[in-house]
Design a protein around this motif. Structure first.
Motif, PDB file in Angstrom:
ATOM      1  N   ALA A 163       0.821  -1.213   0.000  1.00  0.00           N
ATOM      2  CA  ALA A 163       0.000   0.000   0.000  1.00  0.00           C
ATOM      3  C   ALA A 163       0.850   1.256   0.000  1.00  0.00           C
ATOM      4  O   ALA A 163       0.490   2.267  -0.591  1.00  0.00           O
ATOM      5  N   THR A 182       3.232   1.561  -3.725  1.00  0.00           N
ATOM      6  CA  THR A 182       2.572   1.803  -4.991  1.00  0.00           C
ATOM      7  C   THR A 182       2.234   3.276  -5.143  1.00  0.00           C
ATOM      8  O   THR A 182       2.467   4.083  -4.247  1.00  0.00           O
ATOM      9  N   GLN A 197      -6.072   5.137  -5.128  1.00  0.00           N
ATOM     10  CA  GLN A 197      -6.892   4.999  -3.927  1.00  0.00           C
ATOM     11  C   GLN A 197      -6.583   3.701  -3.207  1.00  0.00           C
ATOM     12  O   GLN A 197      -7.271   2.700  -3.371  1.00  0.00           O
ATOM     13  N   HIS A 198      -5.549   3.720  -2.402  1.00  0.00           N
ATOM     14  CA  HIS A 198      -5.222   2.601  -1.527  1.00  0.00           C
ATOM     15  C   HIS A 198      -5.706   2.929  -0.124  1.00  0.00           C
ATOM     16  O   HIS A 198      -5.453   4.020   0.394  1.00  0.00           O
ATOM     17  N   TYR A 199      -6.382   1.974   0.496  1.00  0.00           N
ATOM     18  CA  TYR A 199      -6.878   2.146   1.852  1.00  0.00           C
ATOM     19  C   TYR A 199      -6.267   1.072   2.749  1.00  0.00           C
ATOM     20  O   TYR A 199      -6.139  -0.083   2.354  1.00  0.00           O
ATOM     21  N   TRP A 249      -6.922  -4.264   3.689  1.00  0.00           N
ATOM     22  CA  TRP A 249      -6.393  -3.409   2.623  1.00  0.00           C
ATOM     23  C   TRP A 249      -7.355  -3.466   1.443  1.00  0.00           C
ATOM     24  O   TRP A 249      -7.894  -4.523   1.105  1.00  0.00           O
ATOM     25  N   LYS A 250      -7.598  -2.310   0.824  1.00  0.00           N
ATOM     26  CA  LYS A 250      -8.456  -2.282  -0.358  1.00  0.00           C
ATOM     27  C   LYS A 250      -7.952  -1.227  -1.328  1.00  0.00           C
ATOM     28  O   LYS A 250      -7.245  -0.286  -0.953  1.00  0.00           O
ATOM     29  N   TYR A 251      -8.347  -1.401  -2.579  1.00  0.00           N
ATOM     30  CA  TYR A 251      -7.873  -0.537  -3.658  1.00  0.00           C
ATOM     31  C   TYR A 251      -9.021  -0.273  -4.616  1.00  0.00           C
ATOM     32  O   TYR A 251      -9.724  -1.195  -5.041  1.00  0.00           O
ATOM     33  N   THR A 287     -10.052   1.564  -8.293  1.00  0.00           N
ATOM     34  CA  THR A 287      -9.582   2.140  -9.543  1.00  0.00           C
ATOM     35  C   THR A 287     -10.572   3.210 -10.006  1.00  0.00           C
ATOM     36  O   THR A 287     -11.543   3.517  -9.324  1.00  0.00           O
ATOM     37  N   GLN A 301     -10.573  -6.025  -2.292  1.00  0.00           N
ATOM     38  CA  GLN A 301     -10.244  -5.968  -0.874  1.00  0.00           C
ATOM     39  C   GLN A 301      -9.660  -7.294  -0.414  1.00  0.00           C
ATOM     40  O   GLN A 301     -10.080  -8.366  -0.855  1.00  0.00           O
ATOM     41  N   ARG A 314      -7.109   6.601   3.698  1.00  0.00           N
ATOM     42  CA  ARG A 314      -6.764   6.611   2.283  1.00  0.00           C
ATOM     43  C   ARG A 314      -5.400   7.253   2.073  1.00  0.00           C
ATOM     44  O   ARG A 314      -5.157   8.376   2.515  1.00  0.00           O
TER      45      ARG A 314
END
Length: 344
Positions: free
Chosen positions: A19, A22, A27-29, A64-66, A68, A77, A251
């Motif tokens: 996370a 990158t 939008q990486h959480y 962790w989630k992303y 696009t 996620q 975020r």
């Protein structure tokens, strides 16, 4: 337990580094979550007993989630959770001869009451990998989402309880895992949904998931037919569970929501930001549709628009003089001096 921790910490570290390393503009959480729920063995086969839900199971972990820029379908996620699974089943056999006075004066065994039960709590490390479609509401502050994915798990330890609802607990303690009887590894499916609300770069959410086990808690006699334990095993022992949880996410990156808003929402966002700018004494006419953020680009002093000329409104207006055709040309100086500014 120590051997398992050697695998948990590298996985957790890899999630954090992924996370952070990158593109921070994406939008990486990263967040933490926890909750509670219940488990059931309702799909055990054959059904020797009456199954019910064992409540009071809890879960906690990191996530962790992303997202696009794809609208509606741009979310993935992955979680690393400590989660309790389990089941509870009723049978008179579980209370047979277990309560005081269960023998007659002649020494005969009195049948057990109908509320005898046996329950298992299984402490597991669970890794759900999910696709998360979502939509935004209320000017993109509220997010409604679904979760669909697969799970992988490892059973660390387990406890059991044997008792009767009428006569209390007869026996409880740690469950002894055996290689020929019990499965440590598991897999299955997960589905659910929830709501998330954003406060700037922080999102809080609440969701509900239903876990469907496809692996068996116990090994069946088809594989271990020569084992003594196989005589007491069922053919199928998958565990299912319902879990509610709450989480808070942060975020990475300052950029806002990547997916472009609809025209109606974009117009509302524009009006809201312009109203906010007017209250602050700044009027901005430009708008970034990708981020949903107005751009304040006021002209500098050297590029300011030229001032309009000032007109003299105090001088009275006079009609122009008509010059006769036979007026001598050498006398036009007098007219100029008179302020008419007219020459023939």
């Amino acid at each position: 337990m120590r051997g398992l921790l050697r695998y948990i910490f590298p996985i957790l570290t890899a999630m954090i580094l992924t996370a952070a390393a990158t593109d921070v503009a994406a939008q990486h959480y990263l967040g933490v979550r926890g909750g509670f729920g219940g488990g059931t063995g309702s799909r055990f086969y054959p059904k020797y007993t009456e199954q019910t839900t064992l409540w009071g199971l809890y879960n906690a972990g990191v996530s962790w989630k992303y997202f696009t820029s794809q609208k509606y379908v741009g979310g993935t996620q992955a979680d690393l959770l400590f989660m309790q699974q389990g089941y509870k089943e009723f049978s008179p056999l579980y209370s047979l001869g277990r309560y005081p006075g269960s023998y007659t004066p002649d020494g005969e065994l009195i049948p057990g009451d109908s509320t005898g039960y046996y329950s298992r709590r299984v402490n597991s490390v669970v890794v759900p990998l999910m696709w998360q479609p979502h939509i935004y509401m209320f000017q993109r502050n509220l997010r409604v989402f679904l979760n669909l994915g697969v799970t992988f798990s490892y059973n660390i330890s387990s406890t059991y309880e044997l008792g009767s609802q009428e006569n209390g607990i007869f026996d409880k303690g740690d469950y002894n895992f055996q290689l020929t009887r019990d499965n440590r590894w598991g897999y299955g499916l997960v589905g659910g949904g929830g709501l998330g609300y954003s406060f700037g770069r922080v999102e809080v959410l609440a969701e509900v998931r239903y876990y469907i086990g496809y692996s068996d808690l116990k090994k069946n006699w088809n594989k271990y037919w020569d084992s003594e334990e196989a005589l007491n095993n069922r053919l199928r022992t998958p565990l299912d569970g319902l879990q509610a949880s709450f989480g808070i996410y942060y975020r990475f990156g300052k950029k806002g929501i990547l997916s472009a808003p609809s025209p109606r929402v974009e117009q509302k966002l524009r009006e809201r930001e312009e109203k906010k700018a007017r209250r602050q004494g700044v009027v901005s006419g430009q708008f970034d549709a990708a981020d949903g953020i107005p751009l304040d680009e006021s002209p500098d002093d050297d590029t300011a628009l030229p001032e309009e000329p000032e007109w003299d409104t105090e001088q009275p207006y006079t009609e122009p003089l008509e010059v006769p055709e036979d007026f001598p040309e050498d006398q036009d100086t007098g007219a100029e001096e008179a302020g008419t500014g007219i020459k023939s």
